[in-house]
Enzyme design. Structure first.
Site, PDB file in Angstrom:
ATOM      1  N   PRO A 131       0.788  -1.217   0.202  1.00  0.00           N
ATOM      2  CA  PRO A 131      -0.004  -0.111   0.124  1.00  0.00           C
ATOM      3  C   PRO A 131       0.832   1.020   0.069  1.00  0.00           C
ATOM      4  CG  PRO A 131      -0.984  -1.558   1.287  1.00  0.00           C
ATOM      5  CD  PRO A 131       0.244  -2.260   0.943  1.00  0.00           C
ATOM      6  N   SER A 135       6.680   1.318  -6.953  1.00  0.00           N
ATOM      7  CA  SER A 135       7.803   1.291  -7.889  1.00  0.00           C
ATOM      8  C   SER A 135       9.309   1.487  -6.931  1.00  0.00           C
ATOM      9  CB  SER A 135       8.022   2.449  -8.843  1.00  0.00           C
ATOM     10  OG  SER A 135       6.882   2.305  -9.785  1.00  0.00           O
ATOM     11  N   THR A 161      -1.033  -9.542  -9.603  1.00  0.00           N
ATOM     12  CA  THR A 161      -1.418 -10.240 -10.416  1.00  0.00           C
ATOM     13  C   THR A 161      -1.434 -11.641 -10.054  1.00  0.00           C
ATOM     14  OG1 THR A 161      -0.680  -8.555 -11.859  1.00  0.00           O
ATOM     15  CG2 THR A 161      -1.153 -10.786 -12.908  1.00  0.00           C
ATOM     16  N   GLU A 247      11.573  -8.668 -17.481  1.00  0.00           N
ATOM     17  CA  GLU A 247      10.267  -8.514 -17.346  1.00  0.00           C
ATOM     18  C   GLU A 247       9.825  -7.265 -18.105  1.00  0.00           C
ATOM     19  OE1 GLU A 247       9.883  -8.258 -12.880  1.00  0.00           O
ATOM     20  OE2 GLU A 247      11.314  -9.883 -12.683  1.00  0.00           O
TER      21      GLU A 247
END
Length: 382
Positions: A131, A135, A161, A247
């Site tokens: 929360p 980044s 995800t 990624e």
């Protein structure tokens, strides 16, 4: 659009490209609307993907994978983007989680986890964001404290995800908060019947609604110390930095596939839309806009293809991957916005693909490291 073929897509990959296209069209697309309403794919979809050979494409066969390269992951990723199918979080499962395990786990752990991920029996997720820390990974608060043979983990994660279905989660935690980044570790959490592990709500997003994104909570959650992705503590931040170039290429490739779909649809639409007694494509403004976007797409494709060649040779640097991700996603969002405008009012209707792309694309400038953070990474190399 031209008949250009990316230089890294060799003959055997052309064959796989057809299989990937068919898998998305037959197994994913027919269910997208229903999955969007329930905010997640069906659990059996993961097993079906495994049966179709679409999971762990670039993991060696000795661990149950398909034995391909990152090029296979890239093709499936692009195909999902082209067909506007963001439901199955396979980029995280196969392109990210499986590769952390392949590179850093013990031989016993690889044999235990990877075959089940390849079959879809286990679904993988990586829990970085919190929360108060997105980044900026050095700001995470999740804590793992040794107690006997276990780690006791407390904290929470968000925007995860595959969080709803995940059976295997790479949790980024502080094992020594006094050391900052050097006190960060990655611990593999097996969620089945795990005391202290709790899933929160599936988060409602403006786009990519069919892909589950969840909150996770850890309350005195005990995980064996053997599940440290190591073999020693404090390697988490280094591991994250080593894996991030690939990624970020996953995101750049999805942006490229999305650009192609947006342009293809818009060119076709403007050929049929009537304005002032002409088709839209006969108007100079439309033609100039399409010319600009086609040029941008061509530049993006050339740059990202060059990055792919470097990835496959193991030569892509972190700063160039950051360039591909931020620039590709920025241009994708701009192209989608222009394409929606050329659709007029119909572009705002969800029945038109460009509307779905509009809401799906926006997150791409945020996840995988926000574009502002990536520019800072690039700037530090100057």
């Amino acid at each position: 659009m031209t008949d250009y073929q990316s230089p890294w897509i060799v003959d055997d990959l052309v064959i796989f490209q057809e299989s990937a296209r068919r898998f998305v069209a037959e197994e994913l697309l027919p269910n997208e609307e229903r999955w969007a309403k329930q905010q997640r794919v069906d659990r059996d979809t993961w097993r079906r993907a495994g049966e179709c050979g679409m999971l762990l494409l670039s993991i060696p066969e000795e661990y149950g994978g398909m034995g391909g390269s990152f090029a296979h992951d890239a093709i499936l990723n692009i195909e999902q983007s082209r067909q506007i199918s963001a439901s199955l979080g396979n980029n995280v499962h196969s392109g990210i989680v499986a590769h952390y395990i392949l590179r850093y786990a013990s031989e016993e752990q690889k044999q235990k986890w990877l075959p089940k991920m390849a079959s879809g029996e286990l679904v993988g997720a990586i829990a970085m964001s919190e929360p108060g820390a997105g980044s900026d990974l050095q700001a995470i608060k999740c804590r793992a404290v040794k107690d006997g043979d276990d780690y006791v983990i407390n904290g929470s994660k968000t925007f995860i995800t595959n969080g709803y279905h995940a059976d295997l989660i790479l949790v980024v935690a502080k094992t020594d908060p006094e050391k900052g980044a050097k006190g960060t570790s990655i611990i593999v959490v097996e969620t089945e019947n795990l005391a202290g592990f709790r899933r929160g709500r599936i988060l409602e997003k403006i786009g990519q609604k069919a892909q589950d994104t969840a909150e996770l909570f850890f309350d005195d959650m005990r995980v064996p110390q053997a599940n440290l992705l190591g073999p020693v503590e404090g390697q988490g931040f280094i591991q994250l930095m080593q894996q991030l170039p690939q990624e970020r290429m996953i995101i750049a490739l999805a942006a490229l596939g999305g650009m192609e779909r947006a342009l293809t649809d818009t060119i076709e639409y403007t050929r049929n839309r009537k304005l002032f007694g002409k088709t839209s494509i006969d108007l100079q403004n439309t033609r100039f806009k399409l010319a600009e976007m086609q040029t941008t797409y061509t530049i993006a494709r050339t740059f990202i293809d060059d990055c792919m060649v470097k990835v496959l040779k193991g030569e892509l640097t972190g700063e160039v991957a950051a360039m591909a991700k931020w620039w590709g996603t920025q241009r994708y969002c701009e192209i989608v916005d222009e394409c929606l405008q050329l659709h007029g009012g119909y572009g705002y209707m969800v029945e038109y693909p460009i509307a779905r792309q509009y809401v799906n694309s926006r997150i791409m400038k945020i996840f995988g490291g926000s574009n502002e953070v990536l520019k800072e990474i690039i700037a530090r190399t100057l």
